[in-house]
Design an enzyme around this catalytic site. Structure first.
Site, PDB file in Angstrom:
ATOM      1  N   LYS A  98       0.825  -1.200   0.000  1.00 28.30           N
ATOM      2  CA  LYS A  98       0.000   0.000   0.000  1.00 28.30           C
ATOM      3  C   LYS A  98       0.866   1.259   0.000  1.00 28.30           C
ATOM      4  O   LYS A  98       2.039   1.217   0.396  1.00 28.30           O
ATOM      5  CB  LYS A  98      -0.879   0.016   1.258  1.00 28.30           C
ATOM      6  CG  LYS A  98      -1.923  -1.074   1.328  1.00 28.30           C
ATOM      7  CD  LYS A  98      -2.674  -1.004   2.636  1.00 28.30           C
ATOM      8  CE  LYS A  98      -3.735  -2.087   2.727  1.00 28.30           C
ATOM      9  NZ  LYS A  98      -4.877  -1.847   1.831  1.00 28.30           N
ATOM     10  N   ARG A 118     -10.356 -11.664   1.795  1.00 29.04           N
ATOM     11  CA  ARG A 118     -11.211 -12.717   1.233  1.00 29.04           C
ATOM     12  C   ARG A 118     -10.503 -14.067   1.237  1.00 29.04           C
ATOM     13  O   ARG A 118     -11.150 -15.115   1.259  1.00 29.04           O
ATOM     14  CB  ARG A 118     -11.644 -12.325  -0.180  1.00 29.04           C
ATOM     15  CG  ARG A 118     -10.529 -12.199  -1.195  1.00 29.04           C
ATOM     16  CD  ARG A 118     -10.898 -11.366  -2.408  1.00 29.04           C
ATOM     17  NE  ARG A 118     -10.949  -9.937  -2.092  1.00 29.04           N
ATOM     18  CZ  ARG A 118     -11.260  -8.990  -2.958  1.00 29.04           C
ATOM     19  NH1 ARG A 118     -11.538  -9.300  -4.212  1.00 29.04           N
ATOM     20  NH2 ARG A 118     -11.297  -7.720  -2.587  1.00 29.04           N
TER      21      ARG A 118
END
Length: 495
Positions: A263, A337
């Site tokens: 990020k 996920r």
């Protein structure tokens, strides 16, 4: 903080000795002869105060009132939302004013939902994080008396509200802990403490047990960190034996760097909040421990860090999930996920009545819904409707999003059964479609709380959402569940 429920009208509230008295004044208010009602009536008549939501008026040691200070707060139509906003605003302003004993007086016509709103608002507004400060300033508010027209008729709502307030605060505290404190190991320890304190069953699995279960997707995410992963299983067995449980699955990424797909540096510190789903599950169990509802509930928390090192999973790697499905990892920053899918497969063994996963899953959900409502996805209409209604009742709203099959087209890949990301369009929906592949054997819902689990800027910190929504849903389900035995309720720190 000690909450107490008392039968009090305005005259009774005026006699209560306290540092501050908050009188909620709605559109239905009628002036009376007692000091408080008379003073409020005079202020309204003179135009110095309005019942309109957001309006306040303060008085210092008014004649005939035992409180050192009095605050009149308008609540308009008296809805729970108006009550929550008014109480939260006033209590926040009193937090540094040396107030230790507070009386909150609700109108005679206040519904049970308004009692809940008032209690939760007091707790939220008085919360201060001090766990890692060298010279913490203790919270001054110690005693809160909630005055209503009929305490006996509001007792259950009050006790449920106290449980909700405790659970929300617990979730906030966990989320606010620095990532070097709130490790996967720490979350496991917190689960064990909850189990010991409230009689839950608890199992905390480490890397060997997780590998034995075949959770290859979960372990792939954990590979880049020196912190060992934990898979936490909590069970509240309040319902009848064999009654299918509600299963809550919380994403527990205790820090998310993005892995190899790293990020940007700005605001990366906020990625400690990526375990907001896990915090909400633990917070809900904290509330269940207080309320002890007659229903079976299971909490599942896959927890690890997502960091880049020589062992970290790479874009293009293919891993095998617990379900047997293979996954091509195109973006290592879509890691939530990957840990949830294995937990969703594990949930099948409980033969659940419903499974709800909670995750700070996608920035796309923030774009879609902002910071007001959590994203709700569901394969079952009744489940979706119940969760939506619970969110509205708890002042913890969500909004249903689509799950059309066409959204899954972007998850197709030549190299595995499914890719972990699709393109940029409808990112929150395609993430939900990925999870749906692993949740086909029970009614399933997914709450994307990326926009609601924490706040940024000057108010930076965890919100405790969606503990309120989850608890409200569970209590609603408990009301319709087969009876086991009279629910055991705790009365500690409240009357």
């Amino acid at each position: 903080m000690d909450f107490e429920l008392k039968t009090l009208d305005a005259a009774g509230a005026a006699r209560e000795k306290c540092d501050a008295l908050l009188l909620l004044v709605g559109d239905a208010f009628k002036p009376g002869k007692d000091p408080l009602a008379r003073l409020a009536g005079e202020a309204l008549k003179a135009g110095h105060f309005e019942t309109k939501a957001g309006k306040t008026l303060q008085a210092y040691r008014p004649e005939g009132v035992a409180a050192a200070r009095v605050v009149f707060a308008g609540i308009g139509d008296g809805s729970p939302r108006r009550v929550h906003a008014a109480v939260q605003s006033v209590v926040a302003s009193l937090r540094t004013a040396g107030v230790r004993r507070l009386v909150v007086s609700l109108p005679a016509e206040a519904p049970q939902a308004a009692v809940r709103a008032a209690v939760v608002a007091v707790a939220e507004a008085s919360y201060v994080f001090v766990a890692t400060k060298s010279k913490p300033e203790g919270r001054e508010l110690e005693k809160v008396i909630v005055g209503v027209a009929d305490a006996s008729g509001q007792r259950e709502a009050f006790e449920n509200a106290c449980g909700a307030a405790v659970g929300i605060e617990y979730a906030r505290e966990l989320a606010n802990l620095p990532p070097n404190h709130a490790t996967p190991t720490r979350l496991g320890e917190e689960a064990k403490k909850l189990a010991k304190a409230h009689g839950f069953a608890c199992e905390v699995m480490g890397p060997k047990e997780i590998e034995k279960l075949g959770m290859g997707s979960f372990l792939a995410v954990a590979r880049g960190s020196e912190q060992p992963p934990r898979f936490i299983v909590l069970q509240h067995k309040g319902g009848a034996a064999g009654e299918p449980p509600v299963v809550l699955v919380g994403k527990g990424i205790t820090f998310d760097s993005g892995g190899i797909s790293i990020k940007p540096a700005p605001e990366m510190d906020e990625m400690k909040f990526d375990m907001g789903g896990a915090a909400s599950v633990l917070g809900t169990f904290r509330a269940l421990g207080e309320i002890q509802p007659a229903i079976n509930v299971v909490g599942l928390i896959p927890s690890c860090e997502n960091l880049p090192d020589g062992k970290a999973v790479k874009p293009g790697d293919v891993v095998r999930s617990m379900s047997g499905q293979t996954i091509e990892i195109l973006n290592t920053d879509a890691e939530g996920r990957l840990i949830l899918c294995d937990a969703l497969t594990y949930a099948e063994r409980f033969k659940p009545r419903a499974v709800i996963d909670i995750a700070t899953l996608t920035g796309a959900c923030v774009i879609a819904l902002g910071h007001v409502r959590s994203g709700l996805f569901a394969t079952d209409d009744a489940l979706a409707e119940a969760l939506f209604a619970a969110g509205e009742a708890a002042q913890d709203p969500c909004w249903r999003m689509p799950l059309d099959d066409e959204y899954a087209e972007g998850l197709k890949t030549h190299f595995a059964d499914v890719a972990n990301v699709a393109g940029r369009p409808a990112g929150s929906v395609t993430a939900a479609k990925f999870l749906q592949r692993f949740a086909t054997r029970y009614p399933w819902a997914h709450l994307d709380i990326a926009g609601t689990a924490w706040k940024s800027g000057g108010a930076k910190g965890g919100t405790g959402r969606p503990v309120g929504l989850l608890l409200q849903y569970i209590l609603g389900q408990a009301a319709s569940a087969p009876a086991k035995a009279p629910a055991r309720r705790k009365a500690a720190a409240r009357k």
